[in-house]
Write a protein that holds these residues in place. Structure first.
Motif, PDB file in Angstrom:
ATOM      1  N   LEU A  82     -39.009  78.066  31.214  1.00  0.00           N
ATOM      2  CA  LEU A  82     -39.039  79.411  31.080  1.00  0.00           C
ATOM      3  C   LEU A  82     -40.267  79.724  29.919  1.00  0.00           C
ATOM      4  O   LEU A  82     -40.425  79.091  29.014  1.00  0.00           O
ATOM      5  CB  LEU A  82     -37.878  79.958  30.469  1.00  0.00           C
ATOM      6  N   ALA A  83     -41.225  80.635  30.463  1.00  0.00           N
ATOM      7  CA  ALA A  83     -42.404  80.787  29.799  1.00  0.00           C
ATOM      8  C   ALA A  83     -42.108  82.419  29.391  1.00  0.00           C
ATOM      9  O   ALA A  83     -41.932  83.370  30.226  1.00  0.00           O
ATOM     10  CB  ALA A  83     -43.644  80.693  30.501  1.00  0.00           C
ATOM     11  N   ALA A  84     -42.240  82.650  28.016  1.00  0.00           N
ATOM     12  CA  ALA A  84     -42.121  84.082  27.404  1.00  0.00           C
ATOM     13  C   ALA A  84     -43.050  84.263  26.384  1.00  0.00           C
ATOM     14  O   ALA A  84     -43.518  83.423  25.752  1.00  0.00           O
ATOM     15  CB  ALA A  84     -40.631  83.987  26.807  1.00  0.00           C
ATOM     16  N   TYR A  85     -43.446  85.488  26.297  1.00  0.00           N
ATOM     17  CA  TYR A  85     -44.302  85.869  25.529  1.00  0.00           C
ATOM     18  C   TYR A  85     -44.162  87.194  24.665  1.00  0.00           C
ATOM     19  O   TYR A  85     -43.261  88.195  25.418  1.00  0.00           O
ATOM     20  CB  TYR A  85     -45.832  85.942  25.989  1.00  0.00           C
ATOM     21  N   ARG A 134     -52.190  91.450  29.221  1.00  0.00           N
ATOM     22  CA  ARG A 134     -52.626  91.431  30.593  1.00  0.00           C
ATOM     23  C   ARG A 134     -53.165  90.058  30.934  1.00  0.00           C
ATOM     24  O   ARG A 134     -52.914  89.488  31.969  1.00  0.00           O
ATOM     25  CB  ARG A 134     -53.691  92.674  31.104  1.00  0.00           C
ATOM     26  N   ALA A 135     -53.973  89.480  30.096  1.00  0.00           N
ATOM     27  CA  ALA A 135     -54.334  88.183  30.308  1.00  0.00           C
ATOM     28  C   ALA A 135     -53.549  87.246  30.438  1.00  0.00           C
ATOM     29  O   ALA A 135     -53.481  86.213  31.171  1.00  0.00           O
ATOM     30  CB  ALA A 135     -55.658  87.976  29.339  1.00  0.00           C
ATOM     31  N   ALA A 136     -52.423  87.363  29.412  1.00  0.00           N
ATOM     32  CA  ALA A 136     -51.307  86.336  29.470  1.00  0.00           C
ATOM     33  C   ALA A 136     -50.729  86.457  30.553  1.00  0.00           C
ATOM     34  O   ALA A 136     -49.997  85.167  31.195  1.00  0.00           O
ATOM     35  CB  ALA A 136     -50.512  86.418  28.187  1.00  0.00           C
ATOM     36  N   LEU A 137     -50.203  87.747  31.064  1.00  0.00           N
ATOM     37  CA  LEU A 137     -49.357  87.858  32.026  1.00  0.00           C
ATOM     38  C   LEU A 137     -50.092  87.160  33.401  1.00  0.00           C
ATOM     39  O   LEU A 137     -49.459  86.713  34.165  1.00  0.00           O
ATOM     40  CB  LEU A 137     -49.266  89.521  32.636  1.00  0.00           C
ATOM     41  N   ALA A 138     -51.459  87.485  33.677  1.00  0.00           N
ATOM     42  CA  ALA A 138     -52.256  86.785  34.666  1.00  0.00           C
ATOM     43  C   ALA A 138     -52.085  85.386  34.703  1.00  0.00           C
ATOM     44  O   ALA A 138     -52.242  84.582  35.669  1.00  0.00           O
ATOM     45  CB  ALA A 138     -53.769  87.385  34.771  1.00  0.00           C
ATOM     46  N   LYS A 198     -40.817  91.069  33.994  1.00  0.00           N
ATOM     47  CA  LYS A 198     -41.521  91.491  32.636  1.00  0.00           C
ATOM     48  C   LYS A 198     -42.289  90.380  32.007  1.00  0.00           C
ATOM     49  O   LYS A 198     -43.151  89.765  32.483  1.00  0.00           O
ATOM     50  CB  LYS A 198     -40.694  92.367  31.848  1.00  0.00           C
ATOM     51  N   SER A 199     -41.954  89.931  30.578  1.00  0.00           N
ATOM     52  CA  SER A 199     -42.559  88.865  30.169  1.00  0.00           C
ATOM     53  C   SER A 199     -41.833  87.674  30.019  1.00  0.00           C
ATOM     54  O   SER A 199     -42.171  86.744  29.188  1.00  0.00           O
ATOM     55  CB  SER A 199     -42.838  89.619  28.394  1.00  0.00           C
ATOM     56  N   VAL A 200     -40.910  87.324  30.713  1.00  0.00           N
ATOM     57  CA  VAL A 200     -40.212  86.032  31.023  1.00  0.00           C
ATOM     58  C   VAL A 200     -40.516  85.635  32.449  1.00  0.00           C
ATOM     59  O   VAL A 200     -39.940  86.326  33.341  1.00  0.00           O
ATOM     60  CB  VAL A 200     -38.653  86.147  30.607  1.00  0.00           C
ATOM     61  N   HIS A 201     -40.916  84.365  32.445  1.00  0.00           N
ATOM     62  CA  HIS A 201     -41.145  83.739  34.008  1.00  0.00           C
ATOM     63  C   HIS A 201     -40.724  82.630  34.113  1.00  0.00           C
ATOM     64  O   HIS A 201     -40.579  81.616  33.130  1.00  0.00           O
ATOM     65  CB  HIS A 201     -42.707  83.869  33.915  1.00  0.00           C
ATOM     66  N   ARG A 255     -47.005  85.851  19.972  1.00  0.00           N
ATOM     67  CA  ARG A 255     -45.955  84.765  20.142  1.00  0.00           C
ATOM     68  C   ARG A 255     -45.882  84.258  21.612  1.00  0.00           C
ATOM     69  O   ARG A 255     -45.937  85.027  22.549  1.00  0.00           O
ATOM     70  CB  ARG A 255     -44.318  84.814  19.635  1.00  0.00           C
ATOM     71  N   PHE A 256     -45.570  82.804  21.876  1.00  0.00           N
ATOM     72  CA  PHE A 256     -45.596  82.493  23.119  1.00  0.00           C
ATOM     73  C   PHE A 256     -44.506  81.283  23.150  1.00  0.00           C
ATOM     74  O   PHE A 256     -44.502  80.282  22.200  1.00  0.00           O
ATOM     75  CB  PHE A 256     -46.764  81.553  23.801  1.00  0.00           C
ATOM     76  N   LEU A 257     -43.352  81.222  24.117  1.00  0.00           N
ATOM     77  CA  LEU A 257     -42.516  80.242  24.200  1.00  0.00           C
ATOM     78  C   LEU A 257     -42.541  79.463  25.403  1.00  0.00           C
ATOM     79  O   LEU A 257     -42.563  80.379  26.363  1.00  0.00           O
ATOM     80  CB  LEU A 257     -41.090  80.793  23.791  1.00  0.00           C
ATOM     81  N   LEU A 258     -42.358  78.272  25.347  1.00  0.00           N
ATOM     82  CA  LEU A 258     -42.345  77.632  26.773  1.00  0.00           C
ATOM     83  C   LEU A 258     -41.209  76.556  26.523  1.00  0.00           C
ATOM     84  O   LEU A 258     -41.305  75.699  25.902  1.00  0.00           O
ATOM     85  CB  LEU A 258     -43.700  76.777  27.210  1.00  0.00           C
TER      86      LEU A 258
END
Length: 94
Positions: A8-11, A20-24, A35-38, A64-67
């Motif tokens: 799970l990648a969340a930011y 937008r850059a993180a989402l792309a 949304k912000s969890v993939h 913040r970014f969580l993997l």
């Protein structure tokens, strides 16, 4: 075949441009999400690449970014009217 693990990648990112850059970036690896969890299936080298590229985007003071690697032995549960995910045995990434 290369081993891929499910993460799970969340930011949480303050500025719209970086968000937008993180989402792309995350969507380039994602198989699903909201949304912000993939959900992302990554090899070890892809994980390192994603973390490196994300470090170039983030502001360490405010973002913040969580993997999070999910346990492959865990069962998948669907709540409500959701359907359990159906993922193929492999993914083609071009």
């Amino acid at each position: 075949m290369t081993q891929r693990d499910l993460y799970l990648a969340a930011y949480d990112i303050v500025r719209n441009r970086r968000r937008r850059a993180a989402l792309a970036l995350v969507r380039a690896y994602a198989t699903g999400g909201q949304k912000s969890v993939h959900e992302v299936f990554l090899t070890t080298s892809e994980r390192h690449e994603l973390l490196h590229e994300m470090s170039l985007i983030l502001d360490e003071e405010t973002d913040r970014f969580l993997l999070l690697r999910l346990d492959p032995r865990a069962r998948c549960y669907a709540l409500g009217i959701a359907n359990a995910p159906i993922d193929p045995a492999y993914f083609y990434v071009s």
